[in-house]
Design a protein around this motif. Sequence first.
Motif, PDB file in Angstrom:
ATOM      1  N   GLU A 308       0.828  -1.214   0.000  1.00 56.91           N
ATOM      2  CA  GLU A 308       0.000   0.000   0.000  1.00 56.91           C
ATOM      3  C   GLU A 308       0.858   1.258   0.000  1.00 56.91           C
ATOM      4  OE1 GLU A 308      -2.971   0.446  -0.681  1.00 56.91           O
ATOM      5  OE2 GLU A 308      -3.697  -1.605  -0.587  1.00 56.91           O
ATOM      6  N   THR A 343      -4.964  -5.601   0.261  1.00 56.74           N
ATOM      7  CA  THR A 343      -6.358  -5.226  -0.008  1.00 56.74           C
ATOM      8  C   THR A 343      -7.269  -5.779   1.081  1.00 56.74           C
ATOM      9  OG1 THR A 343      -5.899  -5.237  -2.392  1.00 56.74           O
ATOM     10  CG2 THR A 343      -8.213  -5.333  -1.714  1.00 56.74           C
ATOM     11  N   CYS A 346      -6.914  -3.605   4.088  1.00 59.79           N
ATOM     12  CA  CYS A 346      -7.704  -2.376   3.945  1.00 59.79           C
ATOM     13  C   CYS A 346      -9.177  -2.629   4.244  1.00 59.79           C
ATOM     14  CB  CYS A 346      -7.542  -1.814   2.535  1.00 59.79           C
ATOM     15  SG  CYS A 346      -5.938  -1.049   2.233  1.00 59.79           S
ATOM     16  N   THR A 380      -8.659   0.470  -3.434  1.00 63.03           N
ATOM     17  CA  THR A 380      -8.375   0.783  -2.024  1.00 63.03           C
ATOM     18  C   THR A 380      -8.142   2.266  -1.760  1.00 63.03           C
ATOM     19  OG1 THR A 380      -6.007   0.402  -2.348  1.00 63.03           O
ATOM     20  CG2 THR A 380      -7.335  -1.487  -1.658  1.00 63.03           C
ATOM     21  N   VAL A 384      -7.228   4.204   1.672  1.00 64.87           N
ATOM     22  CA  VAL A 384      -5.858   4.695   1.858  1.00 64.87           C
ATOM     23  C   VAL A 384      -5.857   6.172   2.237  1.00 64.87           C
ATOM     24  CG1 VAL A 384      -3.665   5.181   0.702  1.00 64.87           C
ATOM     25  CG2 VAL A 384      -4.796   2.987   0.339  1.00 64.87           C
TER      26      VAL A 384
END
Length: 465
Positions: A308, A343, A346, A380, A384
């Motif tokens: 990420e 993912t 998240c 995402t 984020v």
Amino acid sequence: MSYKNEAASIIENIGGKENIKSVSHCATRLRFVVKNKSKVNGKKIEANQDVIKFLESGGQEQVVIGPKVDSVYDAVIDQLGDEFADGVVDEDHSAEDLSSAKAKGFSFNNLINQIFSVMQATFTPILPAMAGVGLIKALAITLTGFKLFSDKAPTILILNGIYNAFFYFLPIIISVSMAKKFKVDTFIAATIGAALLEPTMIMKLIGVKGTTFFGIPFQMQNYSSTVFPALIAIPIYAWLYKLLKKHIANNYHTLVIPFVCIFLMVPFVILVIGPVAVGLGDLISSAITSLFGVAPIIAGLLLGALWEILVTFGLHWAIMPIVISDISTKGSDQILSCAGVATWACMGIAFALLIKAKDDPELKSVMGAAIIPVLFAGITEPIVYGALLRYKKCMAYTMIAGAIGGAITAVVGTKITVMFFSILSLQTSINWVQGLVAGLITLVIAFVLVLVFGYKSNGKENAKD
């Protein structure tokens, strides 16, 4: 719903119409190329209630909108005019870019930024189509898995053919997309890519010893489903195209430029670029495969923990060509399989914040809206920029959960076969059940960390930021 006012506000704070060269968008972001960055007011852009985050990346001013970016983009183009859409700018823009690059002296940092910008601009437009064929492949696997059709049924052959065609003709697709980035003739670029796939030439020359082109020896390669030859060839073609356009009289452009570009570039790719690019791709892929073979836990841990962050800064575009090449040539990839657990992390953050952020309706609203895109499309960015970059704890939790999930995924040997994350395409992966378990473990870890330790650094969850 109209986004006229939101678009007007963004245009005003990006420096006005006169400061904009071009506008494009990906799944979640508006991407502006501007003339003068000092005229951009990022804070006022972020104050817009429909904007999640503003950032500069890859030489672009990026406005993170989320899933409704299409509507906002249309509203922006309605006010700017179609000539700004999809990077279509005035004719001297390319020359302006070249002179600007020369002024910067092509420093190492500038070169790296340009490479990432090209990677981003090349692959972003083709990802929706890649996601589409991925879901079609998932449908074919589901239909055969439930014994509704046999593997040889015409319906399944057509569905698989759609998926296979995308990757078979990938050199053409990449050539067109990259040509748009460099603002050169896309049909010449497509012809260069297509020439590498001509079946008669490949069948008659591949594996034949002593083949020459005007006396120059070469060994024919199969360029179907390859990534790197086009990535190297098209920038050279763009340079040649602009050079010819500058020095050849306008009356002869249509006759001379296409002939010279195609005549020089196709043999140059076959004789020089192709073998080098294929060898480079194989070398990088082999190195990563070896790392997974020697230390799979370390490889998976690093990918899951850092993914990420790489995505946030656009650094993942350096890895994507390798992933796409692995899928198109080997049929599967382990890199994105391990990285993809981020993912799931998240998702865990988003679900936890729906519970934990009970006194922050704005945060809950952003997380609630982010659930569907991340579940069904692996998007995402709203999570984020809505949580991970606002709260350091959330980013740390994502890294911890991702590291554990990535290590597990590497050990169990899960590999993706389609370039798309969705709960609808999980079954297309190799060892997908083990991969699903690893993903759920990742989700639960991130979820529990938020609930137990909170998401604000001071621990006061009800306090205003």
